[in-house]
Design a protein around this motif. Structure first.
Motif, mmCIF file in Angstrom:
data_model
loop_
_atom_site.group_PDB
_atom_site.id
_atom_site.type_symbol
_atom_site.label_atom_id
_atom_site.label_comp_id
_atom_site.label_asym_id
_atom_site.label_seq_id
_atom_site.Cartn_x
_atom_site.Cartn_y
_atom_site.Cartn_z
ATOM 1 N N ASP A 148 -5.906 1.788 -0.606
ATOM 2 C CA ASP A 148 -4.988 0.630 -0.270
ATOM 3 C C ASP A 148 -4.803 0.347 1.135
ATOM 4 N N GLY A 149 -4.284 -0.488 2.014
ATOM 5 C CA GLY A 149 -3.358 -0.036 3.361
ATOM 6 C C GLY A 149 -2.502 -0.617 3.469
ATOM 7 N N HIS A 150 -1.739 -0.784 4.072
ATOM 8 C CA HIS A 150 -0.552 -0.825 4.488
ATOM 9 C C HIS A 150 0.105 -1.523 5.754
ATOM 10 N N THR A 151 0.498 -2.303 6.517
ATOM 11 C CA THR A 151 0.520 -2.701 7.816
ATOM 12 C C THR A 151 2.385 -2.364 7.696
ATOM 13 N N PHE A 152 2.691 -2.348 9.206
ATOM 14 C CA PHE A 152 4.252 -2.369 9.155
ATOM 15 C C PHE A 152 5.075 -2.398 10.727
ATOM 16 N N LYS A 171 -3.724 4.062 5.621
ATOM 17 C CA LYS A 171 -4.849 3.893 4.973
ATOM 18 C C LYS A 171 -4.693 5.366 3.873
ATOM 19 N N ARG A 172 -4.508 4.249 2.721
ATOM 20 C CA ARG A 172 -4.262 5.650 1.696
ATOM 21 C C ARG A 172 -5.623 5.930 0.504
ATOM 22 N N ASN A 181 -3.931 10.112 3.066
ATOM 23 C CA ASN A 181 -2.823 9.261 3.786
ATOM 24 C C ASN A 181 -3.027 9.602 4.983
ATOM 25 N N ASP A 205 4.286 5.694 -1.759
ATOM 26 C CA ASP A 205 4.629 5.120 -1.561
ATOM 27 C C ASP A 205 5.024 4.226 -0.030
ATOM 28 N N ASN A 206 4.957 2.509 0.737
ATOM 29 C CA ASN A 206 5.041 1.993 0.984
ATOM 30 C C ASN A 206 6.512 2.709 1.842
ATOM 31 N N THR A 207 7.227 2.475 1.257
ATOM 32 C CA THR A 207 9.234 2.657 1.563
ATOM 33 C C THR A 207 9.089 4.093 1.822
ATOM 34 N N GLU A 263 6.739 4.484 5.119
ATOM 35 C CA GLU A 263 7.189 4.335 6.522
ATOM 36 C C GLU A 263 8.805 5.213 6.501
#
Length: 460
Positions: free
Chosen positions: A135-139, A153-154, A164, A213-215, A218
């Motif tokens: 999966d991916g995440h942006t912040f 990207k994970r 990661n 995880d996202n937290t 970040e």
């Protein structure tokens, strides 16, 4: 008394990077990373310490983390070599681009200065081989007032150590990321980078396919910015970079954190001091950081001419003089005597045929430094002939000069530059041969007890 006149100002300006200021040089970032990376990896849950088993990629990494992955690429070059702890200028990042990589326990890092690069990517194969999840995440992360776009990207939950990726750039709202759509594909591409001049990338792993995880990712990114990207660079500036001996210098630091600047060589920030002659590189760092954020500035202090003035009394009227005796200096020099106005620097070295009085000369050394000195010419004009204590004859002289002075005395015959030609002693009368001297003016210095008298003679 000496006075110095030269004073040049140096103005320093911060260099802009694209639409934002690069807070630190790559040298600063690498220094911070080497000192403080453990602050970042301490936040990685069940951190896996992967292996570095190739020169420009990770072959396996241990535990089947990879099947040949973590290749570095841009739109200008693929398979960019790892530099590990060295900053390298490389066309892979543009004409003026440069980068470094760092292989640390539990974390791989790349940082680069970009010049017209549009894409940065990671490619290769992951050991998950189709198992697990991608999966991916942006912040947006904020550090020292600067917004950063973060792209994650994970690949995880495959039993193998998780992979990661995190890309960080100063805010560029046009930038996007894409990544592979299977768990065996290491592809992670950062796109639309026009205008971006700095990119950071780091890789961390959690054992046994652990999910970050996202937290948590970040928080890891925030610590990366705090510990590695750190505070703004320190800039060193000087009131002048070229001075003359005896002039004051003020060194000033700016940027950094905490408003405290530590200089070497005993310098106190923003406090004037008089530096010694020579060229010195002064270094400063920010008292609010770990010493990595630093700058330097080179200052040259030129020597003044070293000289003394030797006055000669006026004897017969308007025949006094002042002679400059140099012990050090850079020729050619220029001279400005105060008897014909000031500021013209068109005078001869020595002042001759003047009446009694006070005379000041400004000497410009060959390096542009200016010094001044003052001498007093006394007068013996009007003294009754029978009371004259010193008699020198004939003037001008061809072969011999006779000096009459009551009692024992010493004499020194010198040229007008102060170079000693003859010395001796006599009682009541001295006979000094000048037959071997070129035509011109000379000085005779007579010493009797505590009294010293300077006289001028002419050789024809």
């Amino acid at each position: 008394m000496k006075q110095n006149y030269n004073f040049k100002m140096l103005l320093c300006a911060a260099a802009l990077s694209g639409s934002a200021v690069n807070a630190q040089t790559l040298e600063d970032v690498l220094c911070n990373l080497n000192l403080d990376y453990a602050n970042v990896t301490a936040l990685v849950p069940s951190m896996y310490t992967f292996n570095y088993d190739a020169t420009n990629y990770i072959s396996d990494g241990g535990g089947d983390m990879y099947d040949g992955g973590n290749y570095l690429n841009t739109n200008l070059q693929t398979n960019i070599p790892y530099s590990d702890d060295a900053i390298i200028s490389s066309a892979a990042f543009g004409t003026t681009g440069q980068y470094f990589t760092r292989s640390l326990p539990g974390m791989f890092v790349m940082a680069a200065d970009l010049d017209a690069v549009t894409t940065v990517s990671i490619t290769g194969n992951v050991g998950a081989d189709g198992s697990g999840i991608y999966d991916g995440h942006t912040f947006t992360a904020v550090h020292n007032g600067q917004n950063y776009n973060a792209f994650v990207k994970r690949i995880y939950s495959a039993g193998d150590p998780s992979v990661n990726h995190v890309f960080l750039i100063p805010e560029n709202l046009a930038a996007t990321h894409t990544y592979g759509t299977t768990t065996d594909n290491d592809l992670h591409s950062l796109n639309n980078l026009t205008g971006t001049t700095r990119v950071y990338y780091f890789l961390v792993s959690s054992a046994s396919g652990g999910f970050i995880d996202n937290t948590t990712i970040e928080a890891i990114t925030a610590e990366f910015l705090n510990s590695v990207v750190g505070s703004p660079s320190v800039d060193a500036s000087a009131s002048a970079t070229t001075l003359c001996e005896g002039e004051e210098l003020t060194l000033t630091g700016s940027g950094g954190t905490g408003g405290v600047f530590n200089w070497d060589n005993g310098v106190t920030d923003n406090v004037p001091f008089v530096p010694a002659v020579g060229t010195v590189m002064y270094h400063v760092n920010s008292g609010g950081g770990n010493g990595c954020s630093a700058d330097s500035i080179e200052v040259t202090v030129n020597p003044n001419a070293d000289f003394t003035l030797v006055p000669a009394d006026e004897i017969g009227g308007n025949d006094g003089g002042v002679y400059i005796n140099f012990t050090d200096g850079i020729f050619p020099m220029q001279y400005d005597w105060n008897n014909d106005g000031t500021g013209d620097f068109d005078d001869a070295q020595n002042l001759v045929n003047v009446p009694a009085g006070t005379y000041t000369v400004v000497v410009e050394n060959g390096n542009g430094c200016l010094d001044s000195a003052t001498a007093i010419v006394d007068s013996q004009v009007g003294i009754d002939e029978n009371s004259v204590e010193v008699i020198i004859y004939p003037i001008p002289a061809s072969d011999v000069v006779y000096v009459q002075l009551n009692g024992a005395f010493n004499f020194i015959l010198s040229d007008l530059s102060g170079r000693t030609l003859k010395t001796g002693s006599a009682n009541n009368k001295a006979e000094i041969s000048v037959v071997d001297l070129p035509q011109g003016a000379y000085l005779i210095t007579l010493q009797s007890g505590d009294a010293v008298v300077n006289k001028q003679i002419i050789k024809n």
